[in-house]
Write an enzyme that holds these catalytic residues in place. Structure first.
Site, short mmCIF file in Angstrom:
data_model
loop_
_atom_site.label_atom_id
_atom_site.label_comp_id
_atom_site.label_asym_id
_atom_site.label_seq_id
_atom_site.Cartn_x
_atom_site.Cartn_y
_atom_site.Cartn_z
N SER A 121 0.87 -1.18 0.00
CA SER A 121 0.00 0.00 0.00
C SER A 121 0.90 1.23 0.00
O SER A 121 2.07 1.13 0.35
CB SER A 121 -0.84 -0.01 1.28
N TYR A 163 -1.88 -1.06 10.92
CA TYR A 163 -1.94 -1.39 9.49
C TYR A 163 -0.68 -0.89 8.78
O TYR A 163 -0.03 -1.63 8.03
CB TYR A 163 -3.19 -0.75 8.89
N1 LIG Z 1 -8.73 -0.74 -0.54
C1 LIG Z 1 -7.66 0.02 -0.42
O1 LIG Z 1 -7.75 1.26 -0.39
C2 LIG Z 1 -6.29 -0.63 -0.34
C3 LIG Z 1 -5.18 0.20 -0.54
C4 LIG Z 1 -3.91 -0.35 -0.46
C5 LIG Z 1 -3.75 -1.69 -0.22
N2 LIG Z 1 -4.83 -2.48 -0.02
C6 LIG Z 1 -4.59 -3.90 0.26
O2 LIG Z 1 -5.27 -4.69 -0.68
C7 LIG Z 1 -5.52 -5.98 -0.14
C8 LIG Z 1 -6.95 -6.36 -0.43
O3 LIG Z 1 -7.83 -5.49 0.21
P1 LIG Z 1 -9.17 -4.92 -0.46
O4 LIG Z 1 -9.06 -3.45 -0.48
O5 LIG Z 1 -9.49 -5.65 -1.69
O6 LIG Z 1 -10.22 -5.23 0.72
P2 LIG Z 1 -11.40 -6.30 0.84
O7 LIG Z 1 -12.37 -6.13 -0.25
O8 LIG Z 1 -11.86 -6.15 2.25
O9 LIG Z 1 -10.66 -7.70 0.64
C9 LIG Z 1 -9.83 -8.25 1.62
C10 LIG Z 1 -9.74 -9.73 1.37
O10 LIG Z 1 -8.82 -10.31 2.30
C11 LIG Z 1 -9.46 -11.43 2.89
N3 LIG Z 1 -8.88 -11.80 4.18
C12 LIG Z 1 -8.81 -11.11 5.33
N4 LIG Z 1 -8.21 -11.84 6.28
C13 LIG Z 1 -7.90 -13.05 5.72
C14 LIG Z 1 -7.28 -14.23 6.18
N5 LIG Z 1 -6.87 -14.37 7.43
N6 LIG Z 1 -7.11 -15.24 5.30
C15 LIG Z 1 -7.53 -15.16 4.03
N7 LIG Z 1 -8.16 -14.07 3.54
C16 LIG Z 1 -8.34 -13.03 4.38
C17 LIG Z 1 -10.93 -11.04 2.97
O11 LIG Z 1 -11.73 -12.19 3.22
P3 LIG Z 1 -13.16 -12.11 3.95
O12 LIG Z 1 -14.14 -11.73 2.86
O13 LIG Z 1 -13.37 -13.48 4.46
O14 LIG Z 1 -13.07 -11.07 5.02
C18 LIG Z 1 -11.08 -10.45 1.58
O15 LIG Z 1 -11.20 -11.47 0.62
C19 LIG Z 1 -5.20 -5.88 1.36
O16 LIG Z 1 -3.93 -6.46 1.61
C20 LIG Z 1 -5.13 -4.38 1.61
O17 LIG Z 1 -4.29 -4.05 2.67
C21 LIG Z 1 -6.10 -1.98 -0.09
#
Ligand SMILES: NC(=O)c1ccc[n+]([C@@H]2O[C@H](COP(=O)([O-])OP(=O)(O)OC[C@H]3O[C@@H](n4cnc5c(N)ncnc54)[C@H](OP(=O)(O)O)[C@@H]3O)[C@@H](O)[C@H]2O)c1
Length: 276
Positions: free
Chosen positions: A138, A151
């Site tokens: 990120s 985080y």
């Molecule tokens: N959205 C942003 O602004 C942003 C920016 C920078 C980086 N990121 C990174 O992008 C990645 C994905 O996030 P997202 O934004 O797509 O959010 P999201 O839609 O909430 O997706 C997160 C995913 O991670 C899964 N997860 C959480 N804990 C887990 C575990 N212990 N084992 C396996 N799966 C698990 C969730 O599963 P469940 O459905 O079961 O909860 C979901 O599938 C993360 O690493 C986040 O830090 C996001």
């Protein structure tokens, strides 16, 4: 030869789009998720588009779950060409409000979860003499700000090991890529956890201010499909760069960090986040 992809956290957001994007690039894709009750939507799209995509159960917090999933892939396909370490969540709350247990849980998923995956899969890639490991970090992996230190520190740690891995794994033909999205419109802000803190926390106001700001940015955030596109594009390169930013906000903040001396950058962040 059929190429095989494994994506963690494919139930929603970036993981969901990345699993589909890789399947559309003709990878046999294992879209892993910890709760396979959430598989219906991705399976429906895969069926409609005739994609080679299979949902597999995998919780990155649990070693046994990872071992079971990787064993299944090994038995079925015998190789893994790309691993996307995407699973993660957001814990909000200023440092004094975060308990050590909450902090450990954040690292368990965002940092140790990635390490568990790599330690399980790197031997297969070494044997193949090829493979790509994509770590979804990120902008928060390179810039500190108040309100979400758990985080942010988990992503800083992820950036650190990713840099080390590039040196350690490249002699075996394994490429490591860090993805640095800005604010992306996904579920992460609605499902985030809030540190329990103390009822009379002096940090309530600043935490709320930061979270409201980030949630507002998320309304106009970059689509998760853009992150997926960046991953697909990066893996096509013979010599991928260490880092790929996604979103104009990511570029703006990270370029400013590169150009400005520390104190000047701190003042810039204060102005951007709080209008100070
Ligand atoms: N959205 C942003 O602004 C942003 C920016 C920078 C980086 N990121 C990174 O992008 C990645 C994905 O996030 P997202 O934004 O797509 O959010 P999201 O839609 O909430 O997706 C997160 C995913 O991670 C899964 N997860 C959480 N804990 C887990 C575990 N212990 N084992 C396996 N799966 C698990 C969730 O599963 P469940 O459905 O079961 O909860 C979901 O599938 C993360 O690493 C986040 O830090 C996001």
């Amino acid at each position: 030869m059929e190429k095989v992809a494994l994506v963690t956290g494919s139930s929603s957001g970036i993981g969901f789009e990345t699993a589909l994007a890789l399947a559309r690039e003709n990878y046999f894709t294992f879209a892993s998720m910890r709760n396979t009750d959430k598989a219906a939507k991705i399976l429906e799209i895969a069926k409609r588009e005739n994609l080679n995509l299979e949902v597999i159960e995998l919780d990155v917090d649990k070693e046994e779950s990872i071992k079971d999933a990787v064993k299944k892939i090994q038995e079925q396909k015998g190789r893994i060409d790309i691993l996307v370490n995407n699973a993660g969540y957001l814990l909000a709350g200023c440092l004094e409000d975060v308990s050590i247990d909450e902090l450990k849980a954040q690292f368990e998923t965002n940092f140790f979860g990635v390490i568990r995956m790599i330690q399980e899969i790197a031997p297969t890639m070494r044997k193949q003499g090829s493979g790509i490991i994509v770590n979804v970090s990120s902008v928060a992996g390179r810039i500190g700000f108040p309100g979400t230190p758990a985080y942010i520190s988990s992503k800083f740690a992820l950036e650190g090991i990713s840099e080390c891995m590039r040196y350690e794994l490249s002699p075996f033909g394994i490429k490591t890529i860090i993805i640095e999205p800005g604010v992306i419109k996904t579920n992460i802000f609605s499902t985030m956890k809030l540190a329990e803190g103390k009822p009379d926390s002096p940090y309530k106001e600043i935490t709320e201010k930061v979270l409201n700001g980030v949630k507002m940015m998320a309304e106009m955030g970059t689509a998760p499909e853009e992150v997926a596109k960046t991953i697909v594009k990066a893996r096509q390169t013979d010599e991928p760069l260490p880092r790929y930013m996604v979103g104009s906000d990511a570029v703006m903040f990270l370029e400013a960090k590169k150009m400005k001396p520390d104190i000047e950058f701190e003042n810039y962040i204060k102005k951007e986040l709080f209008g100070d």
